[in-house]
Each structure stands twice: as structure tokens, then as C-alpha cells.
Design an enzyme around this catalytic site. Structure first.
Site, PDB file in Angstrom:
ATOM      1  N   LYS A  88       0.740  -1.896   0.184  1.00 56.93           N
ATOM      2  CA  LYS A  88       0.238  -0.149   0.240  1.00 56.93           C
ATOM      3  C   LYS A  88       0.754   1.432   0.038  1.00 56.93           C
ATOM      4  CE  LYS A  88      -4.020  -1.705   2.570  1.00 56.93           C
ATOM      5  NZ  LYS A  88      -5.473  -1.467   1.520  1.00 56.93           N
ATOM      6  N   ARG A 131     -10.370 -11.358   0.444  1.00 53.93           N
ATOM      7  CA  ARG A 131     -11.304 -12.247   0.469  1.00 53.93           C
ATOM      8  C   ARG A 131     -10.375 -13.724   0.271  1.00 53.93           C
ATOM      9  NH1 ARG A 131     -10.717  -9.339  -5.555  1.00 53.93           N
ATOM     10  NH2 ARG A 131     -10.648  -7.651  -4.076  1.00 53.93           N
TER      11      ARG A 131
HETATM   12  N1  BES Z   1      -8.368  -3.667   3.743  1.00 57.00           N
HETATM   13  C1  BES Z   1      -8.292  -3.209   2.164  1.00 57.00           C
HETATM   14  C2  BES Z   1      -9.588  -2.772   1.814  1.00 57.00           C
HETATM   15  C3  BES Z   1     -10.108  -1.536   2.465  1.00 57.00           C
HETATM   16  C4  BES Z   1      -9.229  -0.135   1.975  1.00 57.00           C
HETATM   17  C5  BES Z   1     -10.960  -1.091   3.798  1.00 57.00           C
HETATM   18  C6  BES Z   1      -9.562   0.868   2.574  1.00 57.00           C
HETATM   19  C7  BES Z   1     -11.087   0.212   3.834  1.00 57.00           C
HETATM   20  C8  BES Z   1     -10.333   1.139   3.802  1.00 57.00           C
HETATM   21  C9  BES Z   1      -8.482  -4.614   1.220  1.00 57.00           C
HETATM   22  O1  BES Z   1      -8.193  -5.712   1.285  1.00 57.00           O
HETATM   23  C10 BES Z   1      -7.855  -4.588   0.111  1.00 57.00           C
HETATM   24  O2  BES Z   1      -6.253  -3.723   0.312  1.00 57.00           O
HETATM   25  N2  BES Z   1      -8.327  -3.643  -1.092  1.00 57.00           N
HETATM   26  C11 BES Z   1      -8.136  -3.159  -2.217  1.00 57.00           C
HETATM   27  C12 BES Z   1      -8.514  -4.615  -3.512  1.00 57.00           C
HETATM   28  C13 BES Z   1      -7.137  -4.073  -4.598  1.00 57.00           C
HETATM   29  C14 BES Z   1      -6.235  -4.936  -4.427  1.00 57.00           C
HETATM   30  C15 BES Z   1      -8.178  -5.001  -5.726  1.00 57.00           C
HETATM   31  C16 BES Z   1      -8.390  -2.324  -2.416  1.00 57.00           C
HETATM   32  O3  BES Z   1      -9.045  -1.573  -2.120  1.00 57.00           O
HETATM   33  O4  BES Z   1      -7.800  -1.509  -3.138  1.00 57.00           O
HETATM   34 ZN    ZN Z   2      -5.831  -5.531   1.492  1.00 56.15          ZN
END
Ligand code: BES
Ligand code: ZN
Ligand code: ZN
Length: 501
Positions: A278, A352
């Protein structure tokens, strides 16, 4: 704490009384009329002169300057009378209790009759009040050496309610209070930093919950997961020094273990994104990525207290998502608990993977209906914002049940579609049955579609709380931070499912 009376006690001293106002031109009734008499018609004058606001959630405080046994009047604005609802009354109570807490009023009366409406049952008003008291006054203690949480505990709340059954009213209040407390428990779990709440800590929390309420508990360790072949949670855990846990809590409210509802909650205690790292701003707050787990645990607490005639299994796959020489990588192929293989395209789409194994485990343990709750995608925030939870399903009737429960609980959910095109994209891989990240176009839906591949024929609803699990600003029913969203929906679902034919 609650004491219900038909009238104000004339021989008692009160710090404050709360009275609802919408229409200042209506003739005074009940407590307001007697207060007006005690204060030589001054209440009527105040209302006429516009000194008391009827604006939604606005609190107007009037000091009685020693003229009565009630020191202060707190008028609670309810907005337009025709728009008054369960949720608006709950918010108004929230504003009231925030003010009472800030001003340290502990010995109070509430004239509930003034909140009563044609379109609102007494029990709904009482439930709203019961929820509002703990949620509005909730604060996370934190770790400052100097405590920043003001000491506040209500000594007694006297509820003035004529023309209704006091026993029923009291039990609705108490049920609401249980909902509120459970919501707060979820909030605290969400607010705990990743170093204070590991998967092991979460398992310990669940163990205490199980001991307190005599719930059946099972904790799967890493070795158990290896033996069973839980490739999803194991892959996400690979980069961590913290052992993963799969927490299972069972509540049996029926004679036989059938018609089982499973609540599956995402328990990522911190999400760095893994090798698909991230960006630094996006990583802050990822301690809240166990929001689904917190929701499920909060709901189990309330269910264990309220004891509905229902069978519920809670399943929480928990680990953090870290980077190290051992961590899983893009291009890896993993084998899930149900035997399906997954090509990893993005290690940040980890939720997921753990949930899919959780869903399979739920099915293996007799789940007939599934709801999963997860802070799953940033995409759902783009689509629906921070007040509406995203929902997806494979079964109309089951979705209808969850929707009805959310409406009754006053928590907004909105459905997103799953269609064959999304399924095709999730199933597209040269090397595996599925891929975990088909793209950013509609990625909240891809996440749901992926989970659907594991729910298969079992009625399932997916709730993406990435936007609703936390809030950046204070609101009438709580402070900034974890909200405990969807706890009340799950508890309502457990209470009403099967009883509404
Ligand atoms: N934990 C995150 C989602 C999230 C984002 C929760 C902001 C709370 C606030 C999740 O695991 C994630 O990183 N999702 C990615 C998915 C992508 C890689 C397809 C996302 O949302 O960018
Ligand atoms: Zn994630
Ligand atoms: Zn995540």
C-alpha cells in the site's frame, strides 16, 4: 439504572429533565404543562419567543434558577414532525446524551411521552433510547498517560411514560441497551492498534466471550490449517511472525443443529498490502481491517445475551498481511480449502482469500445461510461513500431477509450486482481456476464475485463495510473511529429470521 414512572416525582431533586420539541405552537401537555405552572408560564413564553430550537438534534438548555425541584431543562429538537422516525429519534437521544455527558449530569429524567409519535411505537422509542445511551457516550480510552476520557456514569435515569405498558417498555430499553453495548465492543476492537490486537489477542478475546456466555469455541491453529488445506489464510499469513487463528464460536438456540446461520468476519489485524504494498497514506488506519471480525464478535455478544431461538456459527479467519522473505507474492498459485486454485495477482486483495476459506469452513460445519462482513475494498467507498454498506448476494430471498434486518436496525445497505461478465473475469487465469484481482474497474464487485465462487449454492450475502466501519468525524451516536456498523443488523437478523411469517 432505568426507573419508569407515569409522572415526575414531586418530592425528588433532578439534575435535569429532557423534553422533546417539534412544534412550539401546540398547547402544552403533561410534564411541560406542570413545569410551565411551576415557572409562572415562562415555558410557554420561551417556546413562543423562539428561544427553544426545534432543529433536528439541537439541544437547548434552560436553567430553572431554583424555582423547581428540577435544576435544568434540556429541550431536544426533533426536526419536522412528519419526518420523525426510529433513526431520527435515536440520533436525537444521542445528541442529548452527548450533552449530558459533557455537562456531567448524572441524575436525570426523560419525558418519553414528548417523544411519542403516531407513526412510532413506544417500544421503538425505548429501544432507540437504550441504544443511544451507551453508543453516544462511548469513548476509546487510548494510551495517553493522562486519561482523556472524562469520568461519567449515569446514576439513575427516570423515564416518564404514561399510557403504555411499563414492563414492555423496560424490556425494549434493555434490549436496545444490549445492542448499544455490543456495538461499543466492536468499536473498541476496531480502535485497537495492530500491535495491541494480534490474531492471538483476537482469539483470546473470543475465548473470554465464550467463557462468559457459555458459547462453544474452537480455535484452529496454523498446524490445523495446514492439515485441512486452508491455502487462503495460510498464504496471507506467510509473511507474518504472528501465528494465524481461525476462530469459531457457536451459539445453539434451537434443540437441533439445523437452519444454521453463519457470520463470517474478515479478521486482518493489519493490512500492509503485502508485496503489492500500500502507499504510505493508504496504509495508515489499516488496523481497522479486522472490522468484519469485530462486527461478528459484537453481534455474538448481543445474541448470547438476548438468546434468540436461532443457531448461529461465527467464523473469523485472522492474521495480519505483512512483507518478508517468506511472504506470498504476485504470480503465486495457491490451493484453497475447497480445492479451487487461485492465481495471486495482487497480495493486497487478501481479504477475499481468508474469507473464502472461512466460507468453506462454514459450509463444512453445516451453515445453511451465510453472511460475510468485511472491510474488503476501497472501491465500495468510491461507489457508496461512508454511510452505506455495500451488499452482494447469490440468493434473492436471503438478501431480502438481510435487507429487512438492516432497515429495522437503521443501518443502510445497498446492493451491487454480480453477473456472468464479472464471474468470467474472476475465473480468467492461464494457470488456476480463479484469480484474486481482475482489475480496478468495479473492484468491489470482483471481490464479492470471488467470494460467491466459494459460497456456491448456499444462500449468501456479502457486506462490504470498508466505508462504514470507521468514521473520521464525531456524530450524534459516537465519536470518530470504529462505528460498530452492521452489529445491529446481524443481531436483528438473528432475532427476526424465521419469526415473521
Ligand atoms: N483492506 C483493504 C480494503 C480497505 C480499503 C479497507 C480502505 C478500508 C479502507 C483491502 O484488503 C484492499 O487492500 N483492497 C484493495 C483491493 C484491490 C487490490 C483490488 C483495494 O481496495 O484497493
Ligand atoms: Zn488489502
Ligand atoms: Zn484488507
Amino acid at each position: 439504572m432505568f426507573n419508569i414512572e407515569a409522572n415526575l416525582q414531586a418530592d425528588k431533586q433532578y439534575d435535569a429533565i429532557a423534553i422533546a420539541v417539534f412544534d412550539t405552537t401546540k398547547p402544552l401537555q403533561g410534564t411541560l404543562l406542570s413545569l410551565n405552572d411551576m415557572l409562572n408560564g415562562q415555558i410557554e413564553a420561551l417556546l413562543k419567543d423562539g428561544d427553544v430550537s426545534t432543529k433536528k438534534n439541537k439541544i437547548t438548555k434552560i436553567h430553572t434558577l431554583g424555582h423547581t425541584h428540577i435544576k435544568r431543562l434540556y429541550f431536544v429538537g426533533l426536526g419536522k414532525q412528519e419526518k420523525v422516525s426510529f433513526t431520527s429519534v435515536r440520533e436525537a437521544f444521542g445528541s442529548l446524551f452527548k450533552t449530558l455527558k459533557a455537562e456531567k449530569r448524572t441524575n436525570i429524567a426523560i419525558d418519553l411521552s414528548t417523544f411519542s409519535q403516531d407513526n412510532l411505537e413506544w417500544n421503538d422509542i425505548a429501544h432507540a433510547l437504550g441504544e443511544a445511551i451507551p453508543t453516544a457516550t462511548y469513548e476509546f480510552e487510548g494510551y495517553k498517560r493522562k486519561a482523556n476520557v472524562p469520568d461519567f456514569s449515569l446514576e439513575s435515569i427516570e423515564i416518564i411514560a404514561a399510557e403504555c405498558d411499563h414492563e414492555e417498555l423496560k424490556s425494549a430499553l434493555e434490549v436496545g441497551y444490549v445492542y448499544g453495548k455490543a456495538t461499543n465492543s466492536a468499536r473498541t476492537l476496531i480502535n485497537l492498534p495492530g500491535n495491541m490486537l494480534t490474531a492471538t489477542d483476537l482469539a483470546e478475546y473470543a475465548t473470554t466471550l465464550a467463557d462468559t456466555y457459555e458459547l462453544e469455541l474452537e480455535i484452529l491453529e496454523k498446524e490445523d490449517m495446514q492439515r485441512l488445506g486452508m491455502g487462503g489464510i495460510l498464504a496471507v499469513n506467510q509473511g507474518s511472525v504472528e501465528p494465524p487463528k481461525l476462530i469459531v464460536l457457536k451459539y445453539q438456540g434451537k434443540e437441533t443443529w439445523d437452519d444454521v446461520i453463519a457470520f463470517v468476519g474478515k479478521g486482518i489485524t493489519f493490512d500492509t498490502g503485502g508485496y503489492s504494498l500500500k502507499p504510505r497514506e493508504g496504509m495508515v488506519d489499516m488496523k481497522t481491517d479486522m472490522g468484519g471480525a469485530a462486527t461478528v464478535l459484537g453481534a455474538m455478544e448481543a445474541i448470547a445475551e438476548l438468546k434468540p431461538e436461532q443457531n448461529i456459527i461465527a467464523i473469523i479467519p485472522s492474521t495480519d498481511n505483512m512483507v518478508s522473505g517468506n511472504a506470498f507474492k504476485p504470480d503465486d498459485v495457491i490451493t484453497m480449502l475447497n480445492g479451487k486454485t487461485v492465481e495471486i495477482l495482487n497480495t493486497d486483495a487478501e481479504g477475499r482469500l481468508v474469507l473464502a476459506d472461512g466460507i468453506t469452513y462454514a459450509k463444512q460445519h453445516g451453515a445453511n445461510y451465510i453472511v460475510d462482513v468485511a472491510t474488503l475494498t476501497g472501491g465500495v467507498i468510491v461507489a457508496l461513500g461512508n454511510d452505506i454498506t455495500g451488499a452482494m448476494t447469490n440468493n434473492e430471498a436471503w438478501y431480502e431477509e438481510v435487507l429487512e434486518a438492516s432497515l429495522e436496525a437503521g443501518e443502510d445497505i445497498w446492493r451491487l450486482p454480480i453477473n456472468d461478465k464479472f464471474k468470467d473475469r474472476v475465473r480468467k487465469s492461464k494457470v488456476a481456476d480463479l484469480n484474486n484481482s481482475p482489475g480496478r474497474d468495479g473492484h468491489a464487485i470482483f471481490a464479492g464475485t470471488f467470494l460467491g465462487e466459494f459460497a456456491e449454492e448456499t444462500p449468501w450475502v456479502h457486506l462490504d463495510i470498508a466505508g462504514t466501519a470507521t468514521t473520521k468525524s464525531e456524530y450524534p451516536l459516537g465519536p470518530s473511529g470504529g462505528t460498530g456498523a452492521i452489529v445491529r443488523t446481524l443481531v436483528t437478523l438473528a432475532e427476526r429470521f424465521g419469526n415473521n411469517e
